[in-house]
Design a protein around this motif. Structure first.
Motif, PDB file in Angstrom:
ATOM      1  N   ARG A  82      -6.913   5.639   4.254  1.00 39.03           N
ATOM      2  CA  ARG A  82      -6.414   4.833   3.134  1.00 39.03           C
ATOM      3  C   ARG A  82      -6.262   3.378   3.558  1.00 39.03           C
ATOM      4  O   ARG A  82      -6.547   2.453   2.775  1.00 39.03           O
ATOM      5  CB  ARG A  82      -5.078   5.398   2.632  1.00 39.03           C
ATOM      6  CG  ARG A  82      -4.654   4.814   1.296  1.00 39.03           C
ATOM      7  CD  ARG A  82      -3.459   5.527   0.694  1.00 39.03           C
ATOM      8  NE  ARG A  82      -3.735   6.917   0.325  1.00 39.03           N
ATOM      9  CZ  ARG A  82      -2.884   7.701  -0.315  1.00 39.03           C
ATOM     10  NH1 ARG A  82      -1.676   7.228  -0.658  1.00 39.03           N
ATOM     11  NH2 ARG A  82      -3.193   8.943  -0.620  1.00 39.03           N
ATOM     12  N   VAL A  83      -5.818   3.143   4.779  1.00 41.34           N
ATOM     13  CA  VAL A  83      -5.704   1.777   5.293  1.00 41.34           C
ATOM     14  C   VAL A  83      -7.081   1.121   5.364  1.00 41.34           C
ATOM     15  O   VAL A  83      -7.255  -0.048   4.986  1.00 41.34           O
ATOM     16  CB  VAL A  83      -5.023   1.785   6.678  1.00 41.34           C
ATOM     17  CG1 VAL A  83      -5.190   0.433   7.377  1.00 41.34           C
ATOM     18  CG2 VAL A  83      -3.541   2.120   6.536  1.00 41.34           C
ATOM     19  N   THR A 103       0.277  11.371   1.530  1.00 42.59           N
ATOM     20  CA  THR A 103      -0.733  11.545   2.575  1.00 42.59           C
ATOM     21  C   THR A 103      -0.358  12.732   3.462  1.00 42.59           C
ATOM     22  O   THR A 103       0.794  12.886   3.854  1.00 42.59           O
ATOM     23  CB  THR A 103      -0.870  10.280   3.430  1.00 42.59           C
ATOM     24  OG1 THR A 103       0.435   9.807   3.790  1.00 42.59           O
ATOM     25  CG2 THR A 103      -1.604   9.190   2.681  1.00 42.59           C
ATOM     26  N   LEU A 136       3.107  -0.091   8.872  1.00 40.59           N
ATOM     27  CA  LEU A 136       3.345   0.964   7.892  1.00 40.59           C
ATOM     28  C   LEU A 136       4.756   1.508   8.085  1.00 40.59           C
ATOM     29  O   LEU A 136       5.102   1.985   9.170  1.00 40.59           O
ATOM     30  CB  LEU A 136       2.314   2.086   8.067  1.00 40.59           C
ATOM     31  CG  LEU A 136       0.847   1.649   8.163  1.00 40.59           C
ATOM     32  CD1 LEU A 136      -0.055   2.857   8.357  1.00 40.59           C
ATOM     33  CD2 LEU A 136       0.436   0.853   6.923  1.00 40.59           C
ATOM     34  N   LEU A 155       0.840  -1.195   0.000  1.00 36.47           N
ATOM     35  CA  LEU A 155       0.000   0.000   0.000  1.00 36.47           C
ATOM     36  C   LEU A 155       0.874   1.242   0.000  1.00 36.47           C
ATOM     37  O   LEU A 155       1.683   1.444   0.912  1.00 36.47           O
ATOM     38  CB  LEU A 155      -0.904  -0.015   1.236  1.00 36.47           C
ATOM     39  CG  LEU A 155      -1.767   1.227   1.472  1.00 36.47           C
ATOM     40  CD1 LEU A 155      -2.722   1.455   0.310  1.00 36.47           C
ATOM     41  CD2 LEU A 155      -2.530   1.089   2.796  1.00 36.47           C
ATOM     42  N   ASP A 156       0.711   2.080  -0.997  1.00 41.35           N
ATOM     43  CA  ASP A 156       1.507   3.292  -1.160  1.00 41.35           C
ATOM     44  C   ASP A 156       0.867   4.435  -0.364  1.00 41.35           C
ATOM     45  O   ASP A 156      -0.270   4.822  -0.632  1.00 41.35           O
ATOM     46  CB  ASP A 156       1.605   3.648  -2.642  1.00 41.35           C
ATOM     47  CG  ASP A 156       2.503   4.844  -2.914  1.00 41.35           C
ATOM     48  OD1 ASP A 156       3.059   5.415  -1.957  1.00 41.35           O
ATOM     49  OD2 ASP A 156       2.642   5.203  -4.099  1.00 41.35           O
ATOM     50  N   LEU A 157       1.623   4.965   0.596  1.00 38.74           N
ATOM     51  CA  LEU A 157       1.115   6.039   1.446  1.00 38.74           C
ATOM     52  C   LEU A 157       1.764   7.379   1.147  1.00 38.74           C
ATOM     53  O   LEU A 157       1.577   8.337   1.895  1.00 38.74           O
ATOM     54  CB  LEU A 157       1.341   5.678   2.927  1.00 38.74           C
ATOM     55  CG  LEU A 157       0.679   4.378   3.384  1.00 38.74           C
ATOM     56  CD1 LEU A 157       1.148   4.013   4.785  1.00 38.74           C
ATOM     57  CD2 LEU A 157      -0.836   4.492   3.322  1.00 38.74           C
ATOM     58  N   SER A 158       2.528   7.455   0.075  1.00 41.26           N
ATOM     59  CA  SER A 158       3.180   8.715  -0.266  1.00 41.26           C
ATOM     60  C   SER A 158       2.112   9.761  -0.598  1.00 41.26           C
ATOM     61  O   SER A 158       1.058   9.452  -1.164  1.00 41.26           O
ATOM     62  CB  SER A 158       4.122   8.531  -1.458  1.00 41.26           C
ATOM     63  OG  SER A 158       3.436   8.042  -2.592  1.00 41.26           O
ATOM     64  N   HIS A 177      -8.200   0.270   1.779  1.00 44.25           N
ATOM     65  CA  HIS A 177      -7.406  -0.798   1.167  1.00 44.25           C
ATOM     66  C   HIS A 177      -7.651  -2.126   1.871  1.00 44.25           C
ATOM     67  O   HIS A 177      -7.828  -3.159   1.217  1.00 44.25           O
ATOM     68  CB  HIS A 177      -5.924  -0.432   1.240  1.00 44.25           C
ATOM     69  CG  HIS A 177      -5.020  -1.429   0.573  1.00 44.25           C
ATOM     70  ND1 HIS A 177      -4.854  -1.482  -0.787  1.00 44.25           N
ATOM     71  CD2 HIS A 177      -4.240  -2.419   1.093  1.00 44.25           C
ATOM     72  CE1 HIS A 177      -4.003  -2.453  -1.088  1.00 44.25           C
ATOM     73  NE2 HIS A 177      -3.619  -3.040   0.037  1.00 44.25           N
ATOM     74  N   GLY A 214       2.241  -1.241   4.476  1.00 49.51           N
ATOM     75  CA  GLY A 214       2.206  -0.007   3.714  1.00 49.51           C
ATOM     76  C   GLY A 214       3.563   0.668   3.811  1.00 49.51           C
ATOM     77  O   GLY A 214       4.387   0.329   4.668  1.00 49.51           O
ATOM     78  N   PHE A 259       4.916   6.911   4.209  1.00 48.73           N
ATOM     79  CA  PHE A 259       4.368   8.087   4.888  1.00 48.73           C
ATOM     80  C   PHE A 259       5.479   8.993   5.399  1.00 48.73           C
ATOM     81  O   PHE A 259       6.572   8.537   5.739  1.00 48.73           O
ATOM     82  CB  PHE A 259       3.418   7.675   6.030  1.00 48.73           C
ATOM     83  CG  PHE A 259       4.092   7.128   7.268  1.00 48.73           C
ATOM     84  CD1 PHE A 259       4.542   7.974   8.272  1.00 48.73           C
ATOM     85  CD2 PHE A 259       4.232   5.757   7.453  1.00 48.73           C
ATOM     86  CE1 PHE A 259       5.143   7.479   9.428  1.00 48.73           C
ATOM     87  CE2 PHE A 259       4.839   5.249   8.598  1.00 48.73           C
ATOM     88  CZ  PHE A 259       5.292   6.111   9.585  1.00 48.73           C
ATOM     89  N   VAL A 299      -3.912   8.722   6.398  1.00 51.49           N
ATOM     90  CA  VAL A 299      -3.327   7.385   6.295  1.00 51.49           C
ATOM     91  C   VAL A 299      -4.320   6.344   6.786  1.00 51.49           C
ATOM     92  O   VAL A 299      -4.525   5.294   6.154  1.00 51.49           O
ATOM     93  CB  VAL A 299      -2.011   7.303   7.098  1.00 51.49           C
ATOM     94  CG1 VAL A 299      -1.564   5.853   7.253  1.00 51.49           C
ATOM     95  CG2 VAL A 299      -0.923   8.114   6.418  1.00 51.49           C
TER      96      VAL A 299
END
Length: 493
Positions: free
Chosen positions: A89-90, A80, A133, A75-78, A93, A105, A108, A86
């Motif tokens: 998004r979690v 956020t 994460l 999971l891409d958290l860039s 997903h 993930g 972040f 975050v």
């Protein structure tokens, strides 16, 4: 092995048309177009490159390859902008991906967030599935309560764990099977070759040399690999007689022993980079100066032991105090080596890189990614942050990397960031530290400026001339073909 001639190719950025002959994994002839074809042995294959630009093969001189290969599946958290974002998004997903395995993930950056990461936020988003994460700088991990219980740390107050403890936690999580990791790494190497990469320095944590020996026994990698040694494996490396640059494994010279990786400090985003001035505290007062990961005495001791056995050190140093400590250690040991990152430098330390023969392994994309965090936490000092032009002017050798997965494994992003000092619509950040396109290309090719007879046939063919490309084209440079050790690793041939 039959010879191969690359015909009608432009020799370097802004260069003349030429023909380049490759045989036995090396460049054997470079002939300007006006000079004619030269001799042919009758078995020569000719590839017409139609005026495209030929460059020395590019390197990523700092990558965590297994981490990057795995991050491509996480999971891409860039991007956020808050801990709450975050968690959202979690939640989204995790609801779409079945199964009870750990949800990973990455990416972040909490240095500018208005709220703090906390296990309660992740618990509300995904209470029953272990969630881990990893921060963009790889120096922190954020866990929910289910994951804290899995690693035996249920009593941790926040779930945000930094530095050494973060690495311990990640090591305690269930391991991905080696064959799965190796398959992902092979795919990531092929993707790197598609961006013109012909070699990497792999700073993956663990037994990096052993991992690459296993992989190369199965198949040849699509890129050359210099595999780092960590202190936990130094005794074994010494016992085996491994030296930096030695061939290892069954790779035909494609996998070699790299440097010894050492740490002086943490990172900017986690505010653990060791600095002379303190970080501003959350209440406006002075905070800490960062952390010292390895004492100066232990740093010298480890560097001396490694150098005595032919293993060159690569010292992680981000803050200005950390870089001084690292340079002092090189001065004491008097050995060759590298400083990785060199993000904030004291003016008096700039000339010491050249004086001591220490390579600056830098990641230009970090300058554009971290400009806002640097403006806040290194306020008043950013004129000497990511100071690539100043280092080059002082005679330092620069080598570009990505630190993937901290930034993507794509050398053109690094080249563009070094040339433009921006990756969005904002003006250049400290434009006085921009590099020229030729200097950026050299740093991305580990010092290779020209294509010469006798060189390894590590080459990249691009559809646009980097010297005249606009910033957007430079970032997304269309790579037509890549050759490593005389064989095509990407392209239509």
């Amino acid at each position: 092995m039959s010879a191969l001639t690359l015909d009608r190719v432009r020799l370097g950025a802004g260069g003349p048309l030429a023909r380049v002959r490759v045989e036995g994994g090396r460049v054997t002839q470079v002939v300007a177009e006006a000079e004619g074809h030269g001799a042919s042995d009758g078995e020569e294959r000719v590839v017409d490159l139609d005026g495209r630009t030929l460059l020395p093969g590019l390197w990523d001189a700092h990558v965590h390859m297994a981490e990057w290969a795995s991050a491509r599946h996480r999971l891409d958290l860039s991007g956020t902008a808050s801990a709450r974002a975050v968690a959202d998004r979690v939640r989204d997903h995790g609801g779409r991906v079945p199964g009870g395995a750990v949800l990973y993930g990455y990416g972040f950056r909490d240095g500018l967030w208005p709220d703090a990461p906390h296990k309660r936020l992740l618990d509300s988003a995904l209470p029953d599935r272990p969630t881990a994460l990893v921060s963009a700088d790889l120096h922190a991990v954020w866990l929910n309560s289910a994951c804290l219980a899995l690693v035996g740390r249920s009593e941790h107050p926040t779930g945000l764990i930094r530095e050494h403890e973060a690495h311990e936690v990640l090591s305690a999580l269930p391991e991905t099977p080696a064959d799965v990791v190796d398959g992902r790494v092979a795919d990531a190497c092929e993707a790197a070759a598609a961006r013109g990469v012909t070699g990497i320095i792999d700073f993956q944590y663990g037994d990096t040399v052993g991992d690459w020996e296993r992989r190369s026994a199965a198949s040849a990698p699509a890129v050359r690999v210099s595999a780092a040694v960590y202190p936990s494996h130094l005794d074994m490396a010494v016992k085996r007689g491994l030296r930096t640059g030695d061939e290892t494994g069954a790779s035909g010279g494609l996998v070699r022993v790299g440097p010894l990786k050492l740490f002086t400090d943490g990172s900017l985003n986690t505010r653990t980079a060791l600095c002379r001035a303190p970080y501003p505290g959350l209440d406006g007062t002075d905070g800490s100066h960062g952390i010292e990961q390895t004492s100066p005495r232990d740093l010298v001791r480890l560097m001396r032991r490694a150098a005595a056995h032919g293993i060159e050190p690569a010292v992680h140093a981000i803050g200005d105090r950390a870089n001084t400590v690292a340079l002092d250690a090189f001065a004491a040991v008097r050995c060759r080596g590298r400083i990785e990152h060199a993000q904030l430098l004291s003016p008096e330390d700039l000339p010491r890189f050249a004086e001591l023969g220490v390579t600056a392994g830098v990641q230009p994309r970090h300058a554009t990614d971290d400009r806002d965090v640097a403006d806040r936490h290194w306020a008043g000092r950013t004129d000497r942050a990511f100071a690539y032009a100043a280092l080059l002017a002082a005679g330092a050798r620069l080598e570009f990397g990505s630190d993937a997965p901290v930034s993507p494994l794509d050398p053109w992003l690094a080249i563009a960031a070094a040339v433009t000092r921006t990756d969005d619509d904002r003006p250049a950040w400290h434009p006085e530290q921009r590099l020229s396109v030729p200097d950026a290309l050299v740093a991305a090719a580990r010092g290779r400026r020209l294509i010469r007879v006798g060189d390894a046939a590590d080459l990249v063919v691009v559809d646009a001339d980097p010297l005249t490309a606009d910033p957007g084209t430079l970032r997304a440079m269309p790579v037509h073909a890549t050759m490593m050790n005389g064989r095509w690793t990407h392209g239509p041939y």
